[in-house]
Design a protein around this motif. Structure first.
Motif, PDB file in Angstrom:
ATOM      1  N   LEU A  54     100.734 118.341 134.344  1.00 23.92           N
ATOM      2  CA  LEU A  54      99.418 117.700 134.265  1.00 23.92           C
ATOM      3  C   LEU A  54      98.327 118.604 134.847  1.00 23.92           C
ATOM      4  CD1 LEU A  54      98.296 114.234 134.474  1.00 23.92           C
ATOM      5  CD2 LEU A  54      97.605 115.486 136.493  1.00 23.92           C
ATOM      6  N   ASN A  55      98.613 119.166 136.005  1.00 21.79           N
ATOM      7  CA  ASN A  55      97.585 119.946 136.687  1.00 21.79           C
ATOM      8  C   ASN A  55      97.328 121.285 135.996  1.00 21.79           C
ATOM      9  OD1 ASN A  55      95.709 120.093 138.840  1.00 21.79           O
ATOM     10  ND2 ASN A  55      97.039 121.620 139.814  1.00 21.79           N
ATOM     11  N   ALA A  56      98.401 121.956 135.554  1.00 19.47           N
ATOM     12  CA  ALA A  56      98.207 123.254 134.882  1.00 19.47           C
ATOM     13  C   ALA A  56      97.401 123.048 133.599  1.00 19.47           C
ATOM     14  CB  ALA A  56      99.555 123.903 134.578  1.00 19.47           C
ATOM     15  N   TYR A  57      97.706 121.981 132.871  1.00 27.74           N
ATOM     16  CA  TYR A  57      96.945 121.685 131.644  1.00 27.74           C
ATOM     17  C   TYR A  57      95.469 121.459 132.005  1.00 27.74           C
ATOM     18  CZ  TYR A  57      94.758 119.033 127.963  1.00 27.74           C
ATOM     19  OH  TYR A  57      93.837 118.612 127.035  1.00 27.74           O
ATOM     20  N   PHE A 106      91.859 118.683 142.183  1.00 29.58           N
ATOM     21  CA  PHE A 106      93.081 119.328 142.675  1.00 29.58           C
ATOM     22  C   PHE A 106      92.988 119.580 144.182  1.00 29.58           C
ATOM     23  CE2 PHE A 106      95.723 123.466 142.681  1.00 29.58           C
ATOM     24  CZ  PHE A 106      96.861 122.780 143.066  1.00 29.58           C
ATOM     25  N   PHE A 107      91.825 120.020 144.635  1.00 28.33           N
ATOM     26  CA  PHE A 107      91.647 120.233 146.078  1.00 28.33           C
ATOM     27  C   PHE A 107      91.847 118.914 146.846  1.00 28.33           C
ATOM     28  CE2 PHE A 107      88.329 119.697 149.412  1.00 28.33           C
ATOM     29  CZ  PHE A 107      89.032 120.326 150.435  1.00 28.33           C
ATOM     30  N   LEU A 108      91.242 117.821 146.355  1.00 28.88           N
ATOM     31  CA  LEU A 108      91.373 116.532 147.049  1.00 28.88           C
ATOM     32  C   LEU A 108      92.819 116.031 147.008  1.00 28.88           C
ATOM     33  CD1 LEU A 108      88.078 114.771 145.900  1.00 28.88           C
ATOM     34  CD2 LEU A 108      88.594 115.770 148.146  1.00 28.88           C
ATOM     35  N   PHE A 109      93.489 116.259 145.874  1.00 31.98           N
ATOM     36  CA  PHE A 109      94.898 115.866 145.791  1.00 31.98           C
ATOM     37  C   PHE A 109      95.722 116.642 146.826  1.00 31.98           C
ATOM     38  CE2 PHE A 109      99.192 116.821 144.471  1.00 31.98           C
ATOM     39  CZ  PHE A 109      99.724 115.545 144.355  1.00 31.98           C
ATOM     40  N   THR A 110      95.437 117.938 146.970  1.00 29.79           N
ATOM     41  CA  THR A 110      96.174 118.772 147.945  1.00 29.79           C
ATOM     42  C   THR A 110      95.918 118.269 149.364  1.00 29.79           C
ATOM     43  OG1 THR A 110      95.936 120.633 146.436  1.00 29.79           O
ATOM     44  CG2 THR A 110      96.628 121.158 148.668  1.00 29.79           C
TER      45      THR A 110
END
Ligand code: NAP
Length: 259
Positions: free
Chosen positions: A125-128, A220-224
């Motif tokens: 999901l994230n790479a896409y 992505f930053f917030l997910f990390t």
């Protein structure tokens, strides 16, 4: 580009929304359950594989999917998207190939296939989302417009990567030295936070999101932050319980002096 009957822009919207929805869900989920691998491993999560194999397999979409998708973007020949994607790929060459090779002879823990599968799906999901965001959906920018962002974000990215890699290396050195036993790490950023490897990785994605300046990269930053912040808090609790006499109670989990 069509995918499963969905228009690509619809798919991109859905994956971006999913990425943001995963932030609160991750915080809530990890309040009740740690991901059961490494020092938090426990039985009941099905068959396991070795951690290096798990890392290689579950992180691999960040390389193969990114490399397959990037050239399909309308901005793929522009140097800025190429540079941003290269930074993402460099991080994941370490995580997918170099880190498991270094971990191979050192890690003694087990990794449930069910957890590796969840991470694999997240990475698809994230790479896409990140690759399409950078190479297709981001507006084309001129280097003069983005210089300040690139200097600030690039500095954070490089510093974060350095802290992440050197902290992982120190943990692997201690694991080897302790002949498979966990110990309390001391020195460097370990004196300030329990998990400087997680802190470094999060600063990396902060820097990268400043460079990208896109909802996808900030998601992505917030997910990390959510994922690694919660795990760092669990790890601090684990050290306090397991090494009550040795672990400095004033050491924070994830952010020096704060958290
Ligand atoms: N972007 C993300 O959302 C995300 C998510 C997860 C991880 N990551 C990154 O992936 C990397 C690995 O993550 P992780 O959760 O496996 O990190 P970790 O729990 O800190 O473990 C890293 C390595 O050090 C060993 N180790 C950990 N604590 C130790 C101690 N006290 N004494 C001796 N050895 C110790 C572990 O051995 P064992 O394997 O035997 O436990 C493992 O091989 C990190 O750089 C992290 O930032 C990123």
């Amino acid at each position: 580009m069509r995918s499963g009957g969905l228009d690509d822009s619809d798919l991109y919207t859905y994956t971006s929304i999913t990425l943001y929805m995963m932030i609160p869900l991750t915080i809530i989920g990890l309040r009740f359950q740690n991901a059961p691998y490494g020092k938090h491993y426990r039985t009941g999560w099905g068959p396991t594989i070795s951690p290096p194999l798990a890392w290689f397999l579950m992180e691999s979409p960040t390389l193969w999917l990114t490399i397959l998708l990037y050239p399909l973007g309308r901005h793929s020949s522009h140097p800025l998207p190429f540079f941003l994607t290269s930074l993402y790929v460099i991080h994941y060459i370490n995580r997918t190939i170099i880190y498991p090779l270094r971990q191979k002879t050192v890690s003694k823990s087990q990794f449930p296939i069910s957890i590796a599968l969840q991470a694999f799906l997240f990475n698809i999901l994230n790479a896409y989302t990140q690759t399409r965001s950078i190479s297709h959906y981001r507006p084309d920018e001129d280097i003069r417009q983005v210089l300040v962002r690139f200097v600030l974000g690039g500095g954070l990215f490089v510093w974060g990567m350095w802290v992440n890699i050197t902290s992982d290396a120190e943990l692997l050195r201690l694991r080897k030295k302790g002949k498979g036993k966990y110990v309390v790490p001391m020195g460097g950023w370990f004196d300030y936070v329990t998990c400087p490897n997680y802190m470094g990785e999060t600063v990396e994605w902060l820097g990268w999101s400043i460079m990208c300046w896109s909802p996808a990269a900030f998601g992505f930053f917030l997910f990390t932050c959510a994922n690694l912040g919660m795990r760092a808090a669990s790890s601090r609790k684990w050290y306090l319980e397991k090494f009550a006499d040795e672990f400095p109670a004033e050491r924070m989990a994830f952010v020096p002096l704060l958290y």
